[in-house]
Design an enzyme around this catalytic site. Sequence first.
Site, mmCIF file in Angstrom:
data_model
loop_
_atom_site.group_PDB
_atom_site.id
_atom_site.type_symbol
_atom_site.label_atom_id
_atom_site.label_comp_id
_atom_site.label_asym_id
_atom_site.label_seq_id
_atom_site.Cartn_x
_atom_site.Cartn_y
_atom_site.Cartn_z
ATOM 1 N N LYS A 1 -16.751 45.871 7.147
ATOM 2 C CA LYS A 1 -15.744 46.923 6.897
ATOM 3 C C LYS A 1 -16.098 48.137 7.747
ATOM 4 C CE LYS A 1 -12.498 45.872 3.904
ATOM 5 N NZ LYS A 1 -11.502 45.134 4.642
ATOM 6 N N GLU B 1 -15.465 35.087 0.334
ATOM 7 C CA GLU B 1 -15.197 36.204 1.242
ATOM 8 C C GLU B 1 -15.654 37.474 0.552
ATOM 9 O OE1 GLU B 1 -12.774 39.588 2.960
ATOM 10 O OE2 GLU B 1 -13.022 38.976 0.892
ATOM 11 N N GLU C 1 -17.085 40.007 5.745
ATOM 12 C CA GLU C 1 -16.167 40.889 6.482
ATOM 13 C C GLU C 1 -16.844 42.234 6.684
ATOM 14 O OE1 GLU C 1 -12.300 41.848 4.739
ATOM 15 O OE2 GLU C 1 -12.052 43.390 6.269
ATOM 16 N N HIS D 1 -11.609 35.236 -2.476
ATOM 17 C CA HIS D 1 -11.460 36.576 -1.899
ATOM 18 C C HIS D 1 -12.142 37.628 -2.773
ATOM 19 C CE1 HIS D 1 -8.704 40.193 -1.110
ATOM 20 N NE2 HIS D 1 -9.370 40.001 0.018
ATOM 21 N N ARG D 2 -13.190 38.242 -2.252
ATOM 22 C CA ARG D 2 -14.016 39.198 -3.019
ATOM 23 C C ARG D 2 -14.578 38.499 -4.270
ATOM 24 N NH1 ARG D 2 -9.750 44.363 -2.969
ATOM 25 N NH2 ARG D 2 -8.855 43.882 -0.917
HETATM 26 O O1 G3P Z 1 -10.855 38.924 4.814
HETATM 27 C C1 G3P Z 1 -9.572 38.834 4.302
HETATM 28 C C2 G3P Z 1 -9.174 40.088 3.586
HETATM 29 O O2 G3P Z 1 -10.206 40.439 2.704
HETATM 30 C C3 G3P Z 1 -8.919 41.230 4.530
HETATM 31 O O3 G3P Z 1 -8.409 42.338 3.885
HETATM 32 O O4 G3P Z 1 -8.478 44.469 2.718
HETATM 33 O O5 G3P Z 1 -8.810 42.380 1.415
HETATM 34 O O6 G3P Z 1 -10.590 43.177 2.954
HETATM 35 P P1 G3P Z 1 -9.118 43.115 2.693
HETATM 36 MG MG MG Z 2 -12.083 41.555 2.812
#
Ligand code: G3P
Ligand code: MG
Length: 252
Positions: free
Chosen positions: A119, A42, A117, A15-16
Amino acid sequence: MRGSALIQQTINFAHRGASAYCPENTIAAFRHAIELGATGIETDVQRTKDGRLVLIHDESLKRTAGDPRLVKDVEYGELAGLDAGSWFSASFAEERVPLLEELLELAKNTELILNLELKNGVVPYEGIEAEVISMVQAYGMSERILISSFNHYSLVQCKKIAPGIKTGILYMEGLYQPWEYAKSIQADALHAYKFAVLPQWVQEAAGHGIAYHPFTVNEENELERLVGFGVSGIITDYPDRLNALLRRSERS
Ligand code: G3P
Ligand code: MG
């Protein structure tokens, strides 16, 4: 490739990047994710004033790059000079807000799956879907890309532009039969908040060719629970923890 192709594997999405250990959405975080055994990354895509696609979570540069302005109001030449790592630790002061092409370059000779993702829930970034898809196509990486968004109109737009591109529906709450909704917009995966997942739903969705990729799952017990449900991937700040768990389950 349809969603069912996603169901055959448990993707370990960092994640990131490896954001528990490095400043989120930086090249350092992406590289470290690979070192820790991530099989996916991600990241969050936004756009600068002069139209460059950059990887950053917040619409504002304040939290991670110390500038009060919004990404959409700053030209890339200026953005590229901002320190996007010191907020996390002084040892990351050289990190910058990456361009999408930097991540594509890093991933192109690997087997990594990239979850981009969009945004575009707050700032609409009109036309960003076509721009992202065209860059991914230029790198020949369409098969390894999964586009997600909380803006589901945007996911529909992606399928109109490139029916073969995989999409994932981001959502927080207990949608009723989300696999039916996914099919109605030709989406391939459900990117559900971690508490909006039950094992029978995972099975039912799989039967319809729809994958579950819950987010953001960090604790060992939560990771174990969701792997036990048979989800097709997990989005985590700790790809090392998920990697260890998946290796243990392979052996047992
Ligand atoms: O893609 C999953 C998650 O990243 C979604 O929320 O706010 O962390 O981008 P956020
Ligand atoms: Mg995200």
